[in-house]
Design a protein around this motif. Structure first.
Motif, PDB file in Angstrom:
ATOM      1  N   ALA A 234     -76.992  17.234  -2.741  1.00  0.00           N
ATOM      2  CA  ALA A 234     -77.916  17.878  -3.675  1.00  0.00           C
ATOM      3  C   ALA A 234     -77.843  17.171  -5.021  1.00  0.00           C
ATOM      4  CB  ALA A 234     -77.561  19.353  -3.832  1.00  0.00           C
ATOM      5  N   VAL A 235     -78.995  16.835  -5.561  1.00  0.00           N
ATOM      6  CA  VAL A 235     -79.071  16.138  -6.845  1.00  0.00           C
ATOM      7  C   VAL A 235     -79.888  16.976  -7.809  1.00  0.00           C
ATOM      8  CG1 VAL A 235     -79.776  14.031  -8.036  1.00  0.00           C
ATOM      9  CG2 VAL A 235     -79.000  13.918  -5.653  1.00  0.00           C
ATOM     10  N   GLY A 236     -79.310  17.326  -8.935  1.00  0.00           N
ATOM     11  CA  GLY A 236     -80.008  18.149  -9.902  1.00  0.00           C
ATOM     12  C   GLY A 236     -79.937  17.583 -11.298  1.00  0.00           C
ATOM     13  N   THR A 237     -80.894  17.962 -12.130  1.00  0.00           N
ATOM     14  CA  THR A 237     -80.897  17.579 -13.542  1.00  0.00           C
ATOM     15  C   THR A 237     -80.953  18.817 -14.431  1.00  0.00           C
ATOM     16  OG1 THR A 237     -83.310  17.373 -13.564  1.00  0.00           O
ATOM     17  CG2 THR A 237     -82.039  15.386 -13.050  1.00  0.00           C
ATOM     18  N   GLY A 238     -80.521  19.952 -13.898  1.00  0.00           N
ATOM     19  CA  GLY A 238     -80.589  21.180 -14.662  1.00  0.00           C
ATOM     20  C   GLY A 238     -82.003  21.641 -14.913  1.00  0.00           C
ATOM     21  N   GLY A 239     -82.930  21.191 -14.078  1.00  0.00           N
ATOM     22  CA  GLY A 239     -84.322  21.560 -14.250  1.00  0.00           C
ATOM     23  C   GLY A 239     -85.057  20.715 -15.271  1.00  0.00           C
ATOM     24  N   ALA A 240     -84.353  19.767 -15.909  1.00  0.00           N
ATOM     25  CA  ALA A 240     -84.971  18.985 -16.979  1.00  0.00           C
ATOM     26  C   ALA A 240     -85.949  17.946 -16.457  1.00  0.00           C
ATOM     27  CB  ALA A 240     -83.892  18.306 -17.826  1.00  0.00           C
TER      28      ALA A 240
ATOM     29  N   ARG B 130     -87.103  41.713 -11.274  1.00  0.00           N
ATOM     30  CA  ARG B 130     -86.517  42.743 -10.409  1.00  0.00           C
ATOM     31  C   ARG B 130     -85.323  42.188  -9.639  1.00  0.00           C
ATOM     32  NH1 ARG B 130     -90.159  44.401  -6.169  1.00  0.00           N
ATOM     33  NH2 ARG B 130     -88.477  45.885  -5.701  1.00  0.00           N
ATOM     34  N   ALA B 131     -85.456  40.963  -9.136  1.00  0.00           N
ATOM     35  CA  ALA B 131     -84.379  40.362  -8.354  1.00  0.00           C
ATOM     36  C   ALA B 131     -83.126  40.156  -9.211  1.00  0.00           C
ATOM     37  CB  ALA B 131     -84.841  39.035  -7.753  1.00  0.00           C
ATOM     38  N   ARG B 132     -83.326  39.672 -10.412  1.00  0.00           N
ATOM     39  CA  ARG B 132     -82.173  39.430 -11.284  1.00  0.00           C
ATOM     40  C   ARG B 132     -81.508  40.741 -11.672  1.00  0.00           C
ATOM     41  NH1 ARG B 132     -83.182  34.410 -15.342  1.00  0.00           N
ATOM     42  NH2 ARG B 132     -80.945  34.751 -15.545  1.00  0.00           N
ATOM     43  N   ALA B 133     -82.315  41.766 -11.881  1.00  0.00           N
ATOM     44  CA  ALA B 133     -81.747  43.082 -12.198  1.00  0.00           C
ATOM     45  C   ALA B 133     -80.934  43.629 -11.037  1.00  0.00           C
ATOM     46  CB  ALA B 133     -82.871  44.057 -12.560  1.00  0.00           C
ATOM     47  N   SER B 134     -81.277  43.218  -9.823  1.00  0.00           N
ATOM     48  CA  SER B 134     -80.554  43.665  -8.636  1.00  0.00           C
ATOM     49  C   SER B 134     -79.383  42.750  -8.284  1.00  0.00           C
ATOM     50  CB  SER B 134     -81.517  43.736  -7.439  1.00  0.00           C
ATOM     51  OG  SER B 134     -82.567  44.657  -7.688  1.00  0.00           O
ATOM     52  N   GLY B 135     -79.186  41.708  -9.062  1.00  0.00           N
ATOM     53  CA  GLY B 135     -78.085  40.787  -8.804  1.00  0.00           C
ATOM     54  C   GLY B 135     -78.389  39.766  -7.739  1.00  0.00           C
ATOM     55  N   LEU B 136     -79.664  39.576  -7.398  1.00  0.00           N
ATOM     56  CA  LEU B 136     -80.032  38.604  -6.367  1.00  0.00           C
ATOM     57  C   LEU B 136     -80.298  37.238  -6.999  1.00  0.00           C
ATOM     58  CD1 LEU B 136     -82.533  40.635  -4.148  1.00  0.00           C
ATOM     59  CD2 LEU B 136     -80.247  39.867  -3.515  1.00  0.00           C
ATOM     60  N   PRO B 137     -79.877  36.172  -6.351  1.00  0.00           N
ATOM     61  CA  PRO B 137     -80.252  34.850  -6.841  1.00  0.00           C
ATOM     62  C   PRO B 137     -81.749  34.638  -6.689  1.00  0.00           C
ATOM     63  CG  PRO B 137     -79.131  34.677  -4.717  1.00  0.00           C
ATOM     64  CD  PRO B 137     -79.020  36.110  -5.142  1.00  0.00           C
ATOM     65  N   VAL B 138     -82.385  34.059  -7.700  1.00  0.00           N
ATOM     66  CA  VAL B 138     -83.835  33.896  -7.686  1.00  0.00           C
ATOM     67  C   VAL B 138     -84.212  32.551  -8.275  1.00  0.00           C
ATOM     68  CG1 VAL B 138     -84.053  35.091  -9.906  1.00  0.00           C
ATOM     69  CG2 VAL B 138     -86.044  34.898  -8.423  1.00  0.00           C
ATOM     70  N   ASN B 139     -85.209  31.927  -7.658  1.00  0.00           N
ATOM     71  CA  ASN B 139     -85.752  30.677  -8.184  1.00  0.00           C
ATOM     72  C   ASN B 139     -87.259  30.809  -8.335  1.00  0.00           C
ATOM     73  OD1 ASN B 139     -87.238  27.938  -7.086  1.00  0.00           O
ATOM     74  ND2 ASN B 139     -85.649  27.513  -8.598  1.00  0.00           N
ATOM     75  N   VAL B 140     -87.736  30.525  -9.528  1.00  0.00           N
ATOM     76  CA  VAL B 140     -89.173  30.452  -9.786  1.00  0.00           C
ATOM     77  C   VAL B 140     -89.496  28.978 -10.027  1.00  0.00           C
ATOM     78  CG1 VAL B 140     -91.099  31.229 -11.210  1.00  0.00           C
ATOM     79  CG2 VAL B 140     -89.133  32.742 -10.821  1.00  0.00           C
ATOM     80  N   MET B 141     -90.299  28.409  -9.165  1.00  0.00           N
ATOM     81  CA  MET B 141     -90.555  26.973  -9.227  1.00  0.00           C
ATOM     82  C   MET B 141     -91.058  26.560 -10.608  1.00  0.00           C
ATOM     83  SD  MET B 141     -93.113  24.630  -6.872  1.00  0.00           S
ATOM     84  CE  MET B 141     -92.075  24.626  -5.417  1.00  0.00           C
ATOM     85  N   ASP B 142     -90.426  25.499 -11.149  1.00  0.00           N
ATOM     86  CA  ASP B 142     -90.794  24.925 -12.449  1.00  0.00           C
ATOM     87  C   ASP B 142     -90.680  25.923 -13.592  1.00  0.00           C
ATOM     88  OD1 ASP B 142     -91.360  22.472 -11.239  1.00  0.00           O
ATOM     89  OD2 ASP B 142     -93.446  23.009 -10.867  1.00  0.00           O
ATOM     90  N   ASP B 143     -89.811  26.902 -13.449  1.00  0.00           N
ATOM     91  CA  ASP B 143     -89.648  27.908 -14.500  1.00  0.00           C
ATOM     92  C   ASP B 143     -88.170  28.297 -14.609  1.00  0.00           C
ATOM     93  OD1 ASP B 143     -89.857  29.899 -16.358  1.00  0.00           O
ATOM     94  OD2 ASP B 143     -91.248  31.150 -15.227  1.00  0.00           O
ATOM     95  N   PRO B 144     -87.319  27.407 -15.140  1.00  0.00           N
ATOM     96  CA  PRO B 144     -85.880  27.698 -15.242  1.00  0.00           C
ATOM     97  C   PRO B 144     -85.566  28.961 -16.036  1.00  0.00           C
ATOM     98  CG  PRO B 144     -86.306  25.368 -15.678  1.00  0.00           C
ATOM     99  CD  PRO B 144     -87.643  26.058 -15.640  1.00  0.00           C
ATOM    100  N   ALA B 145     -86.422  29.311 -16.985  1.00  0.00           N
ATOM    101  CA  ALA B 145     -86.140  30.473 -17.833  1.00  0.00           C
ATOM    102  C   ALA B 145     -86.101  31.761 -17.025  1.00  0.00           C
ATOM    103  CB  ALA B 145     -87.195  30.577 -18.937  1.00  0.00           C
ATOM    104  N   HIS B 146     -86.860  31.850 -15.944  1.00  0.00           N
ATOM    105  CA  HIS B 146     -86.887  33.049 -15.119  1.00  0.00           C
ATOM    106  C   HIS B 146     -86.110  32.873 -13.817  1.00  0.00           C
ATOM    107  CE1 HIS B 146     -90.449  33.764 -17.740  1.00  0.00           C
ATOM    108  NE2 HIS B 146     -89.979  34.993 -17.730  1.00  0.00           N
ATOM    109  N   SER B 147     -85.335  31.801 -13.724  1.00  0.00           N
ATOM    110  CA  SER B 147     -84.565  31.515 -12.509  1.00  0.00           C
ATOM    111  C   SER B 147     -83.079  31.659 -12.776  1.00  0.00           C
ATOM    112  CB  SER B 147     -84.849  30.085 -12.022  1.00  0.00           C
ATOM    113  OG  SER B 147     -86.225  29.887 -11.773  1.00  0.00           O
TER     114      SER B 147
END
Length: 478
Positions: free
Chosen positions: A126-132, A93-110
């Motif tokens: 901030a240090v990231g690995t693209g969720g990998a 729903r959030a993505r359909a509304s254009g809102l940024p969303v994060n689902v922990m440990d689930d990059p596919a739905h974030s």
């Protein structure tokens, strides 16, 4: 880069948090630390959180309605942690509304990920690995934590308080940057990092002429300079710390063809980048034109970096550029780099000297056959001398013939090391009489030729048969 790092203003509006257990409480504490107002749907009905002060607790709105139908109005971002399928539903729903969303440990739905964070007040890393690999991100964060001064955020806050006042007095952007660099790197910055912020404030207040403090010879002018920087053989991790600093300070970078994109990426993002190199067999702009570009850049007040593959003073024409800069009255300096011969030797575990076997090393260049024909090969026949040849692949026949005619043994071990220290590095070893055939095996340059008994101590030789005519060794990318 899989994700673009962007810092979210967590105070711009309420943040929706959905989930349960330790994961959602960890997210809650992170959001509260960033000053956010949080609307929290506890999917298990447990809103208990230990250790919150009254101010932080007052920014939590606990909601006991159906989280799957949560109101997304006025929300600036959505976080789901330990929410299960409800989190996935809300995320859609959030993505359909254009809102940024994060689902922990689930990059596919974030639509964004939460990085590992180093928090120093006004300075946040901030240090990231693209969720990998969150574990890798945490390890990098730990190293940065150890390197960053504890009061670096106080220094950023000090600059923030003075920024408008200083910018009003220094309208020229390059001069302003110089001013703040001198503040950060000089006694004022040292005072803040030592816990003497009041002293630093007084020092800033006492600067009567900010332009002069920035190093301008006259109001509105900036003194430029040129730094010749050795980029090394290709691996960006082989850049020296001093080279990295020069690239980060540069206004403009003039780079050779052999400088890799990964090394160019270490330059300041807004630095102008101008290629001035050339490939074999193709015309370039010429050394005189390069010298003029460097001089003009410095005289216009810019800090120019002349980024050269390997080391500027080993077959890099750095000496000519320094002389031209001196004659023009331009301030200049040189930062050495790891020359390609040393990079290839280290990568292939090839000792260029070896006790009782190789007591001398000669570096020479043989770009074309006529270059090779001008070499006194009789001076290079000693078995205890290692010969390292730059730009010698196109003259391989002439090099072999010259050494053999001068008396060097056709069984002398040789190695051809292409693209040393890069992911596509390739090495071929064999004997001197087969040198042209070895060169044909490497699939293009740049390449270094090493001639001498020490080649038999190298990793490629050890991986070959006992008496190789030639053996190809593909270096493993790290």
């Amino acid at each position: 880069m899989k994700f673009l790092p962007i810092f979210l203003d967590s105070k711009a509006g309420p943040i929706l948090l959905i989930g349960a257990g330790d994961p959602v409480r960890a997210r809650l504490r992170l959001l509260l630390a960033a000053g956010a107002r949080v609307r929290w749907h506890a999917t298990d009905g447990d809103f208990a959180v230990a250790g919150l002060d009254a101010v932080a607790a007052s920014r939590i709105e606990r909601l006991e309605t159906n989280p799957g139908a949560a109101d997304l109005g006025a929300i600036v971002a959505v976080f789901c942690a330990g929410a299960g399928e409800i989190g996935v539903t809300v995320a859609a729903r959030a993505r359909a509304s254009g809102l940024p969303v994060n689902v922990m440990d689930d990059p596919a739905h974030s639509s964004f990920i939460v990085p590992a964070i180093v928090d120093r007040g006004d300075v946040v890393v901030a240090v990231g690995t693209g969720g990998a690999s969150p574990v890798v991100a945490r390890r990098v964060r730990e190293r940065i934590e150890a390197l960053l001064p504890a009061r670096i955020g106080d220094l950023a806050a000090l600059i923030g308080r003075w920024r408008k006042a200083v910018h009003a007095r220094i309208p020229d952007m390059p001069l302003r940057r110089r001013f703040w660099e001198r503040v950060v790197d000089g006694p004022i910055g040292a005072s803040v990092l030592a816990g003497r912020s009041d002293e630093a404030e007084d020092s800033l207040q006492a600067i009567a002429d900010p332009s002069a403090y920035a190093g301008a010879s006259a109001p509105g002018t900036v003194e430029g300079r040129v730094t010749l920087v050795g980029a090394g053989p290709g691996d960006p991790d082989l850049l020296t710390i001093k080279a990295l600093r020069a690239l980060q300070d540069a206004d403009i970078v003039f780079y050779d063809e052999l400088v890799s994109p990964e090394i160019l990426d270490r330059a300041r993002r807004d630095a102008v980048r101008i290629p001035v190199g050339r490939r074999v067999g193709k015309p370039g702009i010429g050394q005189d034109a390069i010298n003029r570009l460097l001089i003009d850049a410095a005289k216009s007040g810019q800090r120019a970096v002349r980024l050269k593959g390997g080391d500027p003073f080993i077959f890099g024409r750095g000496g000519e550029e320094i002389e031209a800069l001196r004659e023009a009255g331009v301030a200049c300096s040189v930062i050495p780099g790891i020359t390609a011969g040393l990079g290839a030797a280290a990568e292939s575990e090839l000792p260029l000297t070896f006790r009782h076997e190789a007591l001398r090393v000669t570096f020479l260049t043989a770009h074309k056959a006529r270059d090779a024909s001008s070499v006194d090969w009789s001076a290079l026949t000693d078995r205890k001398m290692t010969v390292v040849v730059y730009m010698g692949t196109t003259a391989a026949n002439a090099i072999r013939d010259g050494l053999l005619a001068a008396g060097r043994s056709p069984e002398t071990p040789v190695g051809v090391f292409a693209r040393a220290t890069r992911p596509d590095a390739k090495s071929v070893v064999g004997t001197l009489d087969h040198l042209p055939a070895l060169v044909r095996e490497i699939d293009g340059g740049p390449a270094i030729l090493v001639i001498g008994d020490v080649v038999s101590h190298s990793a490629p030789w050890r991986n070959a048969s006992p008496t190789p005519l030639f053996h190809t060794f593909q270096m493993a990318a790290e």
